[in-house]
Write a protein that holds these residues in place. Structure first.
Motif, PDB file in Angstrom:
ATOM      1  N   LEU A  17       7.177  -1.440   8.368  1.00  0.00           N
ATOM      2  CA  LEU A  17       6.124  -2.450   8.373  1.00  0.00           C
ATOM      3  C   LEU A  17       5.736  -2.892   6.959  1.00  0.00           C
ATOM      4  CD1 LEU A  17       3.909  -0.919  11.190  1.00  0.00           C
ATOM      5  CD2 LEU A  17       5.354  -2.972  11.333  1.00  0.00           C
ATOM      6  N   GLY A  18       6.453  -2.390   5.964  1.00  0.00           N
ATOM      7  CA  GLY A  18       6.242  -2.833   4.591  1.00  0.00           C
ATOM      8  C   GLY A  18       5.373  -1.938   3.735  1.00  0.00           C
ATOM      9  N   TYR A  19       4.979  -0.790   4.255  1.00  0.00           N
ATOM     10  CA  TYR A  19       4.190   0.143   3.464  1.00  0.00           C
ATOM     11  C   TYR A  19       5.115   1.028   2.640  1.00  0.00           C
ATOM     12  CZ  TYR A  19       0.232  -1.089   6.427  1.00  0.00           C
ATOM     13  OH  TYR A  19      -0.744  -1.774   7.089  1.00  0.00           O
ATOM     14  N   GLN A  20       4.604   1.517   1.518  1.00  0.00           N
ATOM     15  CA  GLN A  20       5.304   2.520   0.735  1.00  0.00           C
ATOM     16  C   GLN A  20       4.782   3.861   1.231  1.00  0.00           C
ATOM     17  OE1 GLN A  20       7.688   1.589  -1.523  1.00  0.00           O
ATOM     18  NE2 GLN A  20       7.224  -0.453  -0.741  1.00  0.00           N
ATOM     19  N   ALA A  21       5.477   4.475   2.174  1.00  0.00           N
ATOM     20  CA  ALA A  21       5.014   5.714   2.793  1.00  0.00           C
ATOM     21  C   ALA A  21       5.867   6.889   2.338  1.00  0.00           C
ATOM     22  CB  ALA A  21       5.061   5.590   4.318  1.00  0.00           C
ATOM     23  N   VAL A  22       5.185   8.011   2.085  1.00  0.00           N
ATOM     24  CA  VAL A  22       5.845   9.236   1.649  1.00  0.00           C
ATOM     25  C   VAL A  22       5.303  10.377   2.507  1.00  0.00           C
ATOM     26  CG1 VAL A  22       6.222  10.835  -0.270  1.00  0.00           C
ATOM     27  CG2 VAL A  22       6.031   8.376  -0.720  1.00  0.00           C
ATOM     28  N   GLY A  23       6.181  11.242   2.973  1.00  0.00           N
ATOM     29  CA  GLY A  23       5.777  12.358   3.810  1.00  0.00           C
ATOM     30  C   GLY A  23       5.672  13.662   3.044  1.00  0.00           C
ATOM     31  N   PHE A  53       7.597  14.312  13.826  1.00  0.00           N
ATOM     32  CA  PHE A  53       6.491  13.351  13.876  1.00  0.00           C
ATOM     33  C   PHE A  53       6.292  12.705  12.510  1.00  0.00           C
ATOM     34  CE2 PHE A  53       2.079  12.144  13.403  1.00  0.00           C
ATOM     35  CZ  PHE A  53       1.893  11.343  14.515  1.00  0.00           C
ATOM     36  N   ARG A  54       6.280  13.532  11.447  1.00  0.00           N
ATOM     37  CA  ARG A  54       6.078  13.038  10.082  1.00  0.00           C
ATOM     38  C   ARG A  54       7.153  12.028   9.690  1.00  0.00           C
ATOM     39  NH1 ARG A  54       6.603  17.541   7.790  1.00  0.00           N
ATOM     40  NH2 ARG A  54       8.702  17.312   6.994  1.00  0.00           N
ATOM     41  N   VAL A  55       8.400  12.357   9.937  1.00  0.00           N
ATOM     42  CA  VAL A  55       9.502  11.457   9.580  1.00  0.00           C
ATOM     43  C   VAL A  55       9.404  10.147  10.364  1.00  0.00           C
ATOM     44  CG1 VAL A  55      12.020  11.164   9.700  1.00  0.00           C
ATOM     45  CG2 VAL A  55      11.049  13.289   8.802  1.00  0.00           C
ATOM     46  N   ALA A  56       9.117  10.248  11.653  1.00  0.00           N
ATOM     47  CA  ALA A  56       8.997   9.038  12.479  1.00  0.00           C
ATOM     48  C   ALA A  56       7.845   8.161  12.001  1.00  0.00           C
ATOM     49  CB  ALA A  56       8.794   9.416  13.941  1.00  0.00           C
ATOM     50  N   LEU A  57       6.741   8.763  11.634  1.00  0.00           N
ATOM     51  CA  LEU A  57       5.591   7.996  11.172  1.00  0.00           C
ATOM     52  C   LEU A  57       5.870   7.337   9.823  1.00  0.00           C
ATOM     53  CD1 LEU A  57       2.765   7.142  11.935  1.00  0.00           C
ATOM     54  CD2 LEU A  57       1.906   9.262  10.926  1.00  0.00           C
ATOM     55  N   VAL A  58       6.482   8.068   8.914  1.00  0.00           N
ATOM     56  CA  VAL A  58       6.843   7.501   7.606  1.00  0.00           C
ATOM     57  C   VAL A  58       7.797   6.329   7.796  1.00  0.00           C
ATOM     58  CG1 VAL A  58       8.150   7.948   5.477  1.00  0.00           C
ATOM     59  CG2 VAL A  58       6.380   9.559   6.227  1.00  0.00           C
ATOM     60  N   GLU A  59       8.819   6.513   8.616  1.00  0.00           N
ATOM     61  CA  GLU A  59       9.798   5.431   8.843  1.00  0.00           C
ATOM     62  C   GLU A  59       9.143   4.222   9.506  1.00  0.00           C
ATOM     63  OE1 GLU A  59      13.030   7.280  10.964  1.00  0.00           O
ATOM     64  OE2 GLU A  59      13.796   8.238   9.140  1.00  0.00           O
ATOM     65  N   SER A  60       8.233   4.448  10.428  1.00  0.00           N
ATOM     66  CA  SER A  60       7.531   3.338  11.080  1.00  0.00           C
ATOM     67  C   SER A  60       6.694   2.565  10.070  1.00  0.00           C
ATOM     68  CB  SER A  60       6.629   3.848  12.206  1.00  0.00           C
ATOM     69  OG  SER A  60       7.395   4.379  13.248  1.00  0.00           O
ATOM     70  N   LEU A  63       0.831  -1.197   0.000  1.00  0.00           N
ATOM     71  CA  LEU A  63       0.000   0.000   0.000  1.00  0.00           C
ATOM     72  C   LEU A  63       0.865   1.245   0.000  1.00  0.00           C
ATOM     73  CD1 LEU A  63      -2.729  -0.968   2.617  1.00  0.00           C
ATOM     74  CD2 LEU A  63      -2.947  -0.938   0.138  1.00  0.00           C
ATOM     75  N   GLU A  64       0.408   2.240  -0.734  1.00  0.00           N
ATOM     76  CA  GLU A  64       1.103   3.520  -0.766  1.00  0.00           C
ATOM     77  C   GLU A  64       0.338   4.504   0.113  1.00  0.00           C
ATOM     78  OE1 GLU A  64       2.576   4.867  -4.485  1.00  0.00           O
ATOM     79  OE2 GLU A  64       2.753   2.830  -5.253  1.00  0.00           O
ATOM     80  N   ILE A  65       1.030   5.005   1.129  1.00  0.00           N
ATOM     81  CA  ILE A  65       0.423   5.859   2.139  1.00  0.00           C
ATOM     82  C   ILE A  65       1.093   7.233   2.122  1.00  0.00           C
ATOM     83  CG2 ILE A  65      -0.155   6.100   4.596  1.00  0.00           C
ATOM     84  CD1 ILE A  65      -1.251   3.507   3.262  1.00  0.00           C
ATOM     85  N   ALA A  66       0.283   8.285   2.053  1.00  0.00           N
ATOM     86  CA  ALA A  66       0.795   9.654   2.174  1.00  0.00           C
ATOM     87  C   ALA A  66       0.589  10.112   3.609  1.00  0.00           C
ATOM     88  CB  ALA A  66       0.060  10.593   1.224  1.00  0.00           C
ATOM     89  N   VAL A  67       1.638  10.644   4.201  1.00  0.00           N
ATOM     90  CA  VAL A  67       1.575  11.197   5.551  1.00  0.00           C
ATOM     91  C   VAL A  67       1.777  12.704   5.430  1.00  0.00           C
ATOM     92  CG1 VAL A  67       2.651  11.241   7.822  1.00  0.00           C
ATOM     93  CG2 VAL A  67       2.469   9.069   6.575  1.00  0.00           C
ATOM     94  N   ILE A  68       0.752  13.464   5.847  1.00  0.00           N
ATOM     95  CA  ILE A  68       0.778  14.914   5.697  1.00  0.00           C
ATOM     96  C   ILE A  68       0.731  15.535   7.092  1.00  0.00           C
ATOM     97  CG2 ILE A  68      -0.375  16.902   4.646  1.00  0.00           C
ATOM     98  CD1 ILE A  68      -1.780  14.686   2.814  1.00  0.00           C
ATOM     99  N   ASP A  69       1.852  16.132   7.487  1.00  0.00           N
ATOM    100  CA  ASP A  69       1.942  16.733   8.829  1.00  0.00           C
ATOM    101  C   ASP A  69       3.042  17.775   8.811  1.00  0.00           C
ATOM    102  OD1 ASP A  69       2.379  17.201  11.688  1.00  0.00           O
ATOM    103  OD2 ASP A  69       1.205  15.381  11.994  1.00  0.00           O
TER     104      ASP A  69
END
Length: 122
Positions: free
Chosen positions: A27-33, A16-23, A5-11
């Motif tokens: 866990l195997g998500y494709q996360a971008v901040g 907080f944003r960097v920590a959430l993206v890295e977390s 899953l590709e997840i966008a984190v907007i903060d």
């Protein structure tokens, strides 16, 4: 392991944003901040995400504004709102705005994962 899953984190809170993206990535998500809703909206990647996780209170375009914008664009991507504030009216407002859920900071990453997985299955 999470689906791809590709997840966008907007903060606007960088740490907080960097920590959430890295977390999420661990866990195997494709996360971008993104540091703001404007940055997300203007990004060529904005239409590629399976789910958005957005802070409510940011300078400029807020999380509330982002939901309105996305609905106006016909985007059906699920949005999970997050906030550090304790205002109890936010649950009803988030629901009415079209958010799939509202989480209060601080929250456990597993709680967010449950909300993401539920959101993308609906």
């Amino acid at each position: 392991m999470a689906r791809e899953l590709e997840i966008a984190v907007i903060d606007d809170d960088e740490s907080f944003r960097v920590a959430l993206v890295e977390s999420l990535q661990s866990l195997g998500y494709q996360a971008v901040g993104f540091s703001s809703a404007e940055e997300y909206i203007e990004s060529p990647q904005s239409r590629l995400f399976d789910c958005l996780v957005s802070d409510i209170h940011m300078p400029g375009v807020t999380g509330w504004d982002l939901i309105t914008h996305m609905a106006g664009e016909g985007e059906g991507v699920p949005i999970i709102l997050i906030t550090g504030r304790s205002d109890r009216s936010f649950e009803a407002k988030a629901n009415a705005a079209g958010a799939v859920s509202l989480l209060r900071k601080p929250f456990e990453i597993n709680e967010l994962v449950r909300h993401i997985e539920t959101a993308v299955q609906e």
